[in-house]
Design a protein around this motif. Structure first.
Motif, PDB file in Angstrom:
ATOM      1  N   ASP A 195      59.645  36.936  85.885  1.00 16.26           N
ATOM      2  CA  ASP A 195      58.577  37.160  84.914  1.00 16.26           C
ATOM      3  C   ASP A 195      57.281  37.617  85.550  1.00 16.26           C
ATOM      4  O   ASP A 195      56.342  37.966  84.856  1.00 16.26           O
ATOM      5  CB  ASP A 195      58.317  35.865  84.124  1.00 16.26           C
ATOM      6  N   ARG A 368      52.096  30.926  83.854  1.00 14.73           N
ATOM      7  CA  ARG A 368      51.545  29.575  83.921  1.00 14.73           C
ATOM      8  C   ARG A 368      52.007  28.842  85.174  1.00 14.73           C
ATOM      9  O   ARG A 368      51.321  27.967  85.672  1.00 14.73           O
ATOM     10  CB  ARG A 368      51.901  28.785  82.675  1.00 14.73           C
ATOM     11  N   GLN A 369      53.173  29.249  85.699  1.00 10.67           N
ATOM     12  CA  GLN A 369      53.638  28.605  86.924  1.00 10.67           C
ATOM     13  C   GLN A 369      52.712  28.951  88.081  1.00 10.67           C
ATOM     14  O   GLN A 369      52.392  28.114  88.912  1.00 10.67           O
ATOM     15  CB  GLN A 369      55.074  29.071  87.220  1.00 10.67           C
ATOM     16  N   LEU A 371      49.545  29.828  87.720  1.00 15.14           N
ATOM     17  CA  LEU A 371      48.283  29.133  87.442  1.00 15.14           C
ATOM     18  C   LEU A 371      48.355  27.656  87.833  1.00 15.14           C
ATOM     19  O   LEU A 371      47.449  27.124  88.472  1.00 15.14           O
ATOM     20  CB  LEU A 371      47.949  29.230  85.948  1.00 15.14           C
ATOM     21  N   ALA A 372      49.457  27.025  87.425  1.00 16.46           N
ATOM     22  CA  ALA A 372      49.592  25.593  87.713  1.00 16.46           C
ATOM     23  C   ALA A 372      49.697  25.341  89.211  1.00 16.46           C
ATOM     24  O   ALA A 372      49.127  24.376  89.726  1.00 16.46           O
ATOM     25  CB  ALA A 372      50.811  25.035  87.001  1.00 16.46           C
ATOM     26  N   HIS A 375      46.299  25.685  90.531  1.00 22.25           N
ATOM     27  CA  HIS A 375      45.405  24.643  90.001  1.00 22.25           C
ATOM     28  C   HIS A 375      45.721  23.270  90.585  1.00 22.25           C
ATOM     29  O   HIS A 375      44.829  22.543  91.026  1.00 22.25           O
ATOM     30  CB  HIS A 375      45.532  24.601  88.474  1.00 22.25           C
ATOM     31  N   ASP A 376      47.013  22.929  90.606  1.00 19.57           N
ATOM     32  CA  ASP A 376      47.409  21.571  91.015  1.00 19.57           C
ATOM     33  C   ASP A 376      47.614  21.443  92.523  1.00 19.57           C
ATOM     34  O   ASP A 376      47.366  20.399  93.098  1.00 19.57           O
ATOM     35  CB  ASP A 376      48.715  21.162  90.321  1.00 19.57           C
ATOM     36  N   GLN A 377      48.122  22.494  93.123  1.00 14.17           N
ATOM     37  CA  GLN A 377      48.578  22.359  94.513  1.00 14.17           C
ATOM     38  C   GLN A 377      47.713  23.119  95.502  1.00 14.17           C
ATOM     39  O   GLN A 377      48.145  23.370  96.631  1.00 14.17           O
ATOM     40  CB  GLN A 377      50.031  22.876  94.627  1.00 14.17           C
TER      41      GLN A 377
END
Lengths: 440, 408
Positions: A195, A368-369, A371-372, A375-377
């Motif tokens: 994607d 979103r993967q 982005l996440a 953002h998170d890692q």
């Protein structure tokens, strides 16, 4: 059993080292051999039986080599045949854990015997060398002549044990705090790649980092355990991602395998003594063998050939000896990341598919993967990038200081305790995670 | 370290010894609430040498699962992740809560989502093939009612934390398969999002569960019924009127402790909106369930357990049962409809029973007799597939293929 297992950390390791240090140095080869066998056979009795039979065969053939070197050569052929059978044919024995590594140790010993080293009459010495649990499953591949003398009567010191413990915990922390945190991110981004081209690139970069921390963490732990047992193993990973050429990268990455191929394949083939063409041919042979050593699928062969060609090009153009430069580093890093993409794929079509995603087959959309992950890692990614350089090591040395003072010891011990506790916390949270290289 | 190496050695061995002793002293737990799974227990030696490997390998999962204070450690780490604002914690997405990014609309952090996965190509091909078989072999019209998944309907409220592109692509793939197989497509997803704004849609899904609440199921059913009327599957007059149903809000008297919140250790703290509906006059309806098609009471099927203080999705909808048949002699459509479904369909039983005189609901995730037997025995004259858009439809495809095995 693996050296990151709780079974190992909380039971085997303390028990083994207490026992090991109780015995006098001359008896330790027996403890090492017995400990190695227990470690290896834990949950894998069949693999251990195969290992023992091979050890016995190697020992007998090496003794017979005193009459004729043909026996040693026969042993080498036997080892290569077994490795090929385990790796490329579906034998009833399956693929014994660590066979790629321990068979290279066996070949190392037999070649040393053909080169004039004395065959080891004491089976416990040879068994202690081959079954030495820190390096048994995933290396480092230590050549026999480097350990032959130490293994007969290994001497341990408080300093070695303390330094070894620190190195072991640093390795465990690299595994738990970085490799294990990068693993789900790599997996999610790899799945997300169709994607988004950005996901495909991020997956490749994350895998490159994950592989480094996964494998180098094991090496750190192994080197630490070796040190605790009185052995000095060679460094296996020397900040490879700071390299400016692919040739340099592979002097720094899995260096013990590189040394093995250099000493037992490249140099016997003539090395660089036979002119440019011969040198390039020898390099290609080494890299094709390196690819095949990693697995039976076509992508490993392509991976080996790809790297072999690049290293040959660097040799011909003189780039291999070029000064360090940013552009050299960037080029090398991109090439290595691309090569790991081929390496990580289940087969060649998957590798080509992923590469096509990286080069435009997927839209360069921010999913979103992605982005996440950012953002998170981001902190894991940042730490991983910094951890690839000597910065952390240098900073640690500056803070703790090199002198043997109480302050230094307390600081190092506090660091070890924090890293150990944090590693346990994350291992408990993430669940069991095998090392990537156990499958090779 | 030459003189002081002992400090390091003693510290390390004290730490390992403490854990080893805690293992020995602690009482093993059976269940992990935060992971919703059984925990490994101490391996038992069966006595034979062939069990030796299994026995030895059993220690590692045991030591991992029974690590001292494991549940507390997991919760502490999860809390740390939540407090530091992670979006993706323990496999659960938490929505972005910055109102500036949601056009002023506040999307609470208690809205939890699982990941959306692209339905894989193999599954899509298998579904297309199975659907073709169903359309050609069953002898009755087939309509695919695609239901709007929570991730699709609510992505807009996440302020960009996640998108619904994958959900939309899955919907597109489903439409492609329907078109190639000749099934009637009833897309309840697109008109659902067109008809209701994000604020309204937010009230139609549970926060701590992957499903919609009965209000969402009802509104989507209305849209599906209108689309079916447009497609000529039912008469326009058969679409139920709003006053054919009774509504109740259970939010104040019940709690909805659901799994996604439990994973994050925040169960019982999320205030859920729990609207339930039921047919106003089901007095003449008859209910059957089980493989023996036994007649049962309405309360055994619809809103079962609704009086309980703790509610869950199955109680406010209908439990996922192998087989349900509802007969409504008063319904406007004299049709015998067979519904193949996933759990999103659970809260739509009363709605569709109000339209059709007989609905038979099969859940292909269970072992079932061949589909053609049901079609024959129950005089089925319409098949509805009722799955949310992100379902891989593997069980459905397998069930259809098993009913009409490929002769080749």
């Amino acid at each position: 059993m693996l050296i990151s297992d709780f079974t190992f950390i909380f039971y085997f390791m303390p028990g083994f080292f207490v026992l090991y240090n109780i015995f006098p140095p001359k008896a330790r080869r027996c403890v090492l051999a017995a400990g190695g066998l227990l470690f290896y056979s834990w949950g894998r009795l069949q693999d251990a039986a195969v290992f023992l039979v091979l050890c016995l065969a190697v020992w007998v053939l090496s003794l017979l080599a005193g009459r004729s070197k043909k026996f040693a050569y026969a042993g080498i052929v036997l080892c290569v045949a077994c490795l090929a059978a385990f790796k490329y044919f579906n034998t009833p024995l399956g693929f014994p854990l660590g066979a790629s590594f321990y068979i290279f140790h066996m070949i190392s010993y037999l070649i040393d015997v053909t080169r004039g080293s004395k065959a080891e009459k004491d089976p416990f010495v040879l068994l202690a060398y081959l079954a030495m649990f820190p390096k048994l499953i995933m290396g480092p591949i230590e050549q026999y002549h480097d350990l032959a003398e130490t293994v007969k009567a290994p001497v341990t010191t408080v300093q070695d044990t303390a330094d070894g413990l620190l190195r072991f915990v640093v390795g465990l922390a690299k595994k738990a705090l970085l490799a294990m945190q990068l693993a789900p991110m790599t997996e999610a981004l790899w799945l997300d790649a169709p994607d988004s081209g950005i996901s495909a690139w991020m997956a490749a970069v994350c895998y490159s980092l994950q592989l480094y921390f996964d494998f180098s963490s094991y090496s750190d732990m192994a080197i630490g355990l070796g040190r605790m047992a009185g052995f000095t193993f060679g460094e296996n990973f020397i900040y490879p991602y700071t390299s400016s050429t692919v040739s340099e990268f592979y002097r720094r990455w899995h260096a013990s395998l590189g040394r093995w191929f250099r000493d037992y394949v490249y140099i016997p083939l003539g090395g660089s003594r036979g002119g440019t063409k011969r040198t390039l041919l020898n390099l290609m042979i080494v890299w094709v063998l390196t690819g095949i050593w990693h697995g039976s699928t076509l992508n490993f062969l392509v991976w080996g050939v790809f790297l072999g060609v690049i290293i040959c090009v660097e040799k011909v153009t003189g780039a291999a000896k070029a000064e360090k430069s940013f552009w050299g580093w960037l080029r090398t890093t991109v090439l290595i990341v691309l090569s790991w993409t081929v390496f990580n794929a289940a087969d060649l079509p998957e590798a080509l598919n992923h590469l096509s995603m990286m080069f435009g087959a997927s839209p360069f959309a921010v999913t979103r993967q992605v982005l996440a992950s950012l953002h998170d890692q981001w902190i894991v990614l940042l730490c991983a990038c910094l951890g690839c350089t000597p910065l952390v090591r240098d900073l640690g040395r500056r803070i703790a200081g090199a002198e043997d003072t109480l302050k230094t010891a307390v600081l190092k011990t506090a660091l070890m305790c924090v890293l150990f506790a944090a590693s346990l916390l994350l291992i408990v949270n993430s669940g069991y995670s095998a090392f990537i290289y156990t499958k090779f | 370290m030459k003189r002081y190496g002992w400090i390091t050695i003693i510290a390390f061995f004290l730490m390992t010894l403490t854990v080893a002793v805690a293992y020995a002293a602690g009482e093993p737990s059976d269940w992990s609430k935060s992971e919703n799974r059984e925990l490994a227990q101490m391996p038992v030696w069966e006595g034979s040498t062939s069990d030796a490997d299994t026995y030895m390998r059993g220690f590692e999962p045991f030591l991992n699962d029974q690590f001292p204070m494991r549940e507390a450690l997991i919760r502490a780490y999860t809390k740390f992740q939540m407090d530091t604002g992670w979006w993706y914690v323990r496999g659960v997405w938490r929505a972005q809560t910055d109102p500036a990014k949601t056009g002023g609309y506040y999307f609470g952090p208690e809205y939890l989502f699982l990941n959306t996965y692209r339905t894989n190509d193999d599954a899509r091909k298998t579904y297309a093939k199975a659907l073709k078989q169903l359309c050609s072999q069953s002898g009755v019209p087939v309509a695919d009612v695609v239901l709007p998944h929570k991730n699709y309907a609510l992505a807009e409220g996440s302020g960009g934390a996640f998108t619904n592109e994958l959900d939309a692509e899955n919907l597109w793939a489903r439409k492609e398969a329907d078109a190639s197989a000749g099934a009637v497509l009833i897309d309840a997803c697109t008109p659902f999002c067109d008809a209701y704004g994000i604020e309204e849609r937010t009230t139609m899904y549970f926060k701590s569960n992957t499903h919609w609440n009965p209000l969402g199921a009802f509104r989507a059913s209305e849209i599906a019924a209108e689309e079916m009327a447009k497609a000529g599957l039912i008469a326009e007059t058969s679409v139920p009127r709003e006053d054919a149903f009774l509504w109740k809000d259970l939010s104040d008297d019940h709690i909805f402790p659901e799994g996604l919140a439990e994973r994050l250790g925040i169960e019982m703290e999320i205030k859920e909106y729990i609207p339930v509906y039921k047919a106003a006059h089901p007095e003449n309806w008859r209910y059957y369930t089980g493989l023996d098609k036994a007649r049962v009471q309405r309360g055994d099927i619809v809103l079962r357990g609704i009086e309980d203080y703790e509610l869950d999705y199955n109680k406010v909808g209908t439990r996922n049962l192998t087989y349900i048949r509802v007969e409504n002699p008063d319904a406007p459509e004299d049709r015998h409809v067979l519904i193949l479904k996933d759990s999103y369909q659970c809260a739509t039983i009363d709605y569709f029973s109000s339209i059709f005189q007989s609905i038979t609901v099969l859940d292909p995730r269970f072992e079932l007799p061949p589909l053609k037997d049901y079609i024959r025995d129950e005089n089925i004259d319409l098949i509805l597939l009722m799955y949310h858009q992100n379902n891989n439809l593997e069980e459905l495809s397998q069930y259809v293929e098993a009913s009409w095995p490929d002769k080749q």
